[in-house]
Design an enzyme around this catalytic site. Structure first.
Site, PDB file in Angstrom:
ATOM      1  N   LYS A   1      -2.775  -3.136  -0.156  1.00 29.17           N
ATOM      2  CA  LYS A   1      -2.274  -3.695  -1.476  1.00 29.17           C
ATOM      3  C   LYS A   1      -3.099  -4.612  -2.041  1.00 29.17           C
ATOM      4  O   LYS A   1      -3.060  -6.047  -1.648  1.00 29.17           O
ATOM      5  CB  LYS A   1      -0.741  -3.871  -1.730  1.00 29.17           C
ATOM      6  CG  LYS A   1      -0.387  -4.294  -3.105  1.00 29.17           C
ATOM      7  CD  LYS A   1       1.251  -4.843  -3.029  1.00 29.17           C
ATOM      8  CE  LYS A   1       1.328  -5.231  -4.294  1.00 29.17           C
ATOM      9  NZ  LYS A   1       2.837  -5.995  -4.219  1.00 29.17           N
TER      10      LYS A   1
ATOM     11  N   ASP B   1       0.017 -10.451 -10.393  1.00 33.97           N
ATOM     12  CA  ASP B   1       0.908  -9.732 -10.964  1.00 33.97           C
ATOM     13  C   ASP B   1       1.867 -10.354 -11.931  1.00 33.97           C
ATOM     14  O   ASP B   1       2.769 -10.889 -11.479  1.00 33.97           O
ATOM     15  CB  ASP B   1       1.895  -8.988  -9.615  1.00 33.97           C
ATOM     16  CG  ASP B   1       3.085  -8.420  -9.890  1.00 33.97           C
ATOM     17  OD1 ASP B   1       2.962  -7.702 -11.297  1.00 33.97           O
ATOM     18  OD2 ASP B   1       3.706  -8.187  -9.170  1.00 33.97           O
TER      19      ASP B   1
ATOM     20  N   LYS C   1       7.623 -11.266 -15.066  1.00 33.30           N
ATOM     21  CA  LYS C   1       8.558 -12.071 -14.235  1.00 33.30           C
ATOM     22  C   LYS C   1       8.509 -13.471 -15.032  1.00 33.30           C
ATOM     23  O   LYS C   1       8.154 -13.639 -15.912  1.00 33.30           O
ATOM     24  CB  LYS C   1       7.493 -12.309 -13.019  1.00 33.30           C
ATOM     25  CG  LYS C   1       7.041 -11.170 -12.190  1.00 33.30           C
ATOM     26  CD  LYS C   1       6.309 -11.663 -10.947  1.00 33.30           C
ATOM     27  CE  LYS C   1       5.860 -10.429 -10.152  1.00 33.30           C
ATOM     28  NZ  LYS C   1       7.031 -10.116  -9.181  1.00 33.30           N
TER      29      LYS C   1
ATOM     30  N   ASP D   1      -0.608 -11.658  -4.288  1.00 32.93           N
ATOM     31  CA  ASP D   1      -0.395 -10.478  -4.336  1.00 32.93           C
ATOM     32  C   ASP D   1      -1.058  -9.485  -3.957  1.00 32.93           C
ATOM     33  O   ASP D   1      -0.779  -8.041  -3.611  1.00 32.93           O
ATOM     34  CB  ASP D   1       0.681  -9.986  -5.866  1.00 32.93           C
ATOM     35  CG  ASP D   1       1.702  -9.004  -5.636  1.00 32.93           C
ATOM     36  OD1 ASP D   1       2.126  -8.848  -4.508  1.00 32.93           O
ATOM     37  OD2 ASP D   1       1.893  -8.037  -6.528  1.00 32.93           O
TER      38      ASP D   1
ATOM     39  N   ASP E   1       7.392  -3.847 -12.523  1.00 33.66           N
ATOM     40  CA  ASP E   1       7.157  -4.991 -11.448  1.00 33.66           C
ATOM     41  C   ASP E   1       7.259  -4.347 -10.109  1.00 33.66           C
ATOM     42  O   ASP E   1       7.145  -5.009  -9.324  1.00 33.66           O
ATOM     43  CB  ASP E   1       8.157  -6.041 -11.598  1.00 33.66           C
ATOM     44  CG  ASP E   1       7.769  -7.277 -10.931  1.00 33.66           C
ATOM     45  OD1 ASP E   1       6.319  -7.558 -10.535  1.00 33.66           O
ATOM     46  OD2 ASP E   1       8.879  -7.835 -10.632  1.00 33.66           O
TER      47      ASP E   1
ATOM     48  N   GLU F   1       5.121  -2.139  -8.863  1.00 34.15           N
ATOM     49  CA  GLU F   1       3.636  -1.571  -9.176  1.00 34.15           C
ATOM     50  C   GLU F   1       3.013  -1.354  -7.605  1.00 34.15           C
ATOM     51  O   GLU F   1       2.170  -0.614  -7.531  1.00 34.15           O
ATOM     52  CB  GLU F   1       2.896  -2.397 -10.039  1.00 34.15           C
ATOM     53  CG  GLU F   1       1.873  -3.523  -9.532  1.00 34.15           C
ATOM     54  CD  GLU F   1       3.001  -4.626  -8.967  1.00 34.15           C
ATOM     55  OE1 GLU F   1       2.596  -5.349  -7.990  1.00 34.15           O
ATOM     56  OE2 GLU F   1       4.188  -4.957  -9.205  1.00 34.15           O
TER      57      GLU F   1
ATOM     58  N   ARG G   1       3.652  -0.311  -4.640  1.00 32.53           N
ATOM     59  CA  ARG G   1       3.970   1.025  -4.077  1.00 32.53           C
ATOM     60  C   ARG G   1       3.189   2.080  -4.994  1.00 32.53           C
ATOM     61  O   ARG G   1       3.053   3.117  -4.482  1.00 32.53           O
ATOM     62  CB  ARG G   1       5.454   1.076  -4.122  1.00 32.53           C
ATOM     63  CG  ARG G   1       6.269   1.332  -5.456  1.00 32.53           C
ATOM     64  CD  ARG G   1       7.727   1.220  -5.239  1.00 32.53           C
ATOM     65  NE  ARG G   1       8.102  -0.332  -4.957  1.00 32.53           N
ATOM     66  CZ  ARG G   1       9.328  -0.731  -4.861  1.00 32.53           C
ATOM     67  NH1 ARG G   1      10.218   0.141  -5.108  1.00 32.53           N
ATOM     68  NH2 ARG G   1       9.576  -2.021  -4.629  1.00 32.53           N
TER      69      ARG G   1
END
Length: 459
Positions: free
Chosen positions: A225, A230, A237, A248, A307, A309, A311
């Site tokens: 990933k 993010d 967030k 991230d 949020d 995202e 996956r």
């Protein structure tokens, strides 16, 4: 990435580093000359694992250092760089306890420093003699230092393009092939999950690929990933939750380090690395809650939380990896807070659809002291991902079992009966521990490397 904490040719002028097991310390001290006992006692030294004391000649010159060891803990030598003078050292091992490369690895990881943004850099100059039989330690350190450096680098300097540059450098170093699909070309090729998440940023999303090895060897696919930063997207967030979101892309960093280690060690496998790299930003064309995305495998995903995202981008990459028909797929991701609640920040949670590989990973992790913990792919929880308008939704409808539902989402994009391991990890040390400073961290890759080595490397 640079380190010079070892030397490989013995030096007459090197200072002895005496290694004493904790349970043997009292007996050892009682057998020493009174001058040594006086020197240690004058320092008010209290023996504990990882603690060091210094020994001096009568003229005040350093003659030796000693470190007290827990023989079952690889981190016993990890604090040496912060506690003894900057000299060249060689180990003196009267009880024969330093027989594992893990202690040298612990020392090397304790020497790590991230100084790229410091105006005044005080670099470590302690060096330890590394016996030839432990030469693999340096390969391991290069891999882990790479992971840490890439995660620690702020998002301004480690966006999707810079992640691609890291992969390209690895490809050039190890004569691997490199390619990437960038921006609108993702839509043209069908990778709408990756494009949709990354389209709001001025930094183009991309799917990065590296291929290496003999095509006749077992084929391993690594997916990481690569969310360079993010914000949470429109489901934004809070400020506190956003502060560490340059990490991230920690899953991509794990894959970079693991790939480096595999190639550097010339493991007899065929390797493919896939990194979907994006920035989950906010702008007028950001994707929205309730949007439906047609994914690379043809299925549709309802976005119930922007949020969640990671996956979504991993799904396209897992489909790509599956269509290569490999012997094993592994993905690494800083995916859910729920996994941190379940196992804390120091353990990599993992999921497996194959009992053999799960057992091999657990055995390898225990051997090399790289903690992982298996969580269940509990199929009844897949109902939490039911969507009224699409084939599946990206985020569970209930605030429970978040790491499991995320893993089940990803599993639906692993085609066929391909063995698959999914790692949900923190990739960050929130407190300082010996050999593990606050900041980016490699988690699970030593365990995976040991597993692959045990499975495929011929003696």
């Amino acid at each position: 990435m640079a380190f010079s904490c070892f030397y490989k040719t013995l030096k007459k002028e090197a200072v002895n580093l005496i290694v004493i097991p904790l349970e043997k310390y009292a007996d050892w001290l009682n057998q020493q000359d009174q001058s040594i006992q006086n020197c240690i006692n004058a320092q008010k030294f209290k023996a504990a694992a990882g603690k060091t004391a210094l020994l001096f000649k009568s003229d005040g010159v350093l003659s030796a250092a000693l470190v007290v060891m827990d023989i079952n803990d690889m981190w016993s030598m990890a604090s040496i760089c912060q506690s003894i003078p900057h000299e060249d050292y060689q180990i003196v091992d009267p009880f024969g306890v330093v027989e594992s490369e893990l202690f040298y690895l612990g020392f090397g990881l304790g020497c790590y420093q991230f100084l790229s943004y410091k105006s005044q850099r005080k670099s470590n100059s302690i060096k330890l003699y590394l016996p030839k039989k432990f030469a693999e330690v340096e390969k391991m350190l290069k891999a882990i230092y790479l992971v840490r450096d890439v995660i620690n680098t702020p998002a301004e300097d480690m966006g999707p393009e810079e992640i691609a540059h890291q992969v390209q450098k690895l490809a050039q170093t190890f004569s691997a092939s490199f390619s990437e699909i960038v921006g609108d070309a993702l839509v043209e090729r069908g990778y709408r999950g990756i494009h949709t998440v990354g389209r709001a940023s001025i930094r183009s999303p991309r799917l990065i690929r590296l291929d290496w090895g003999n095509k006749t060897h077992p084929h391993i696919v690594l997916v990481g990933k690569g969310v360079a930063f993010d914000t949470g997207g429109l489901d934004i967030k809070t400020a506190g939750s956003m502060l560490l979101m340059h990490k991230d892309m920690g899953g991509a960093a794990q894959v970079l380090g693991l790939a480096r280690l595999i190639m550097d060690s010339q493991l007899p496998i065929r390797l493919t690395v896939l990194i979907p790299a994006v920035e989950n930003a906010i702008s007028g064309n950001a994707y929205r809650p309730s949007d439906v995305i047609k994914m690379y495998n043809g299925s549709t995903v309802e976005i119930t939380n922007t949020d969640a995202e990671g996956r979504v981008i991993l799904a396209d990459a897992l489909t790509e990896g599956s269509r290569l028909k490999p012997d094993l797929i592994m993905d690494f991701a800083t995916l859910t807070g729920a996994a941190r609640v379940a196992v804390g920040t120091e353990i990599a949670a993992f999921f497996a659809n194959n009992e053999m590989w799960a057992a091999k990973l657990t055995k390898a992790a225990n051997k090399v002291q790289d903690p992982v913990w298996r969580l269940p792919l509990y199929q009844p929880y897949k109902k939490l991902l039911d969507s009224k308008v699409a084939d599946i939704q990206n985020c569970a409808s209930a605030p429970y079992a978040g790491s499991i539902s995320a893993a089940l989402f990803l599993e639906s994009f692993v085609e066929g009966d391909i063995p698959w391991l999914h790692f949900d990890l923190m990739a960050w040390n929130i407190t300082h521990m010996p050999g593990r400073p606050v900041g980016g961290e490699a988690m699970g890759i030593r365990a995976v490397y040991e597993m692959l080595k045990a499975q495929y490397q011929q003696d």
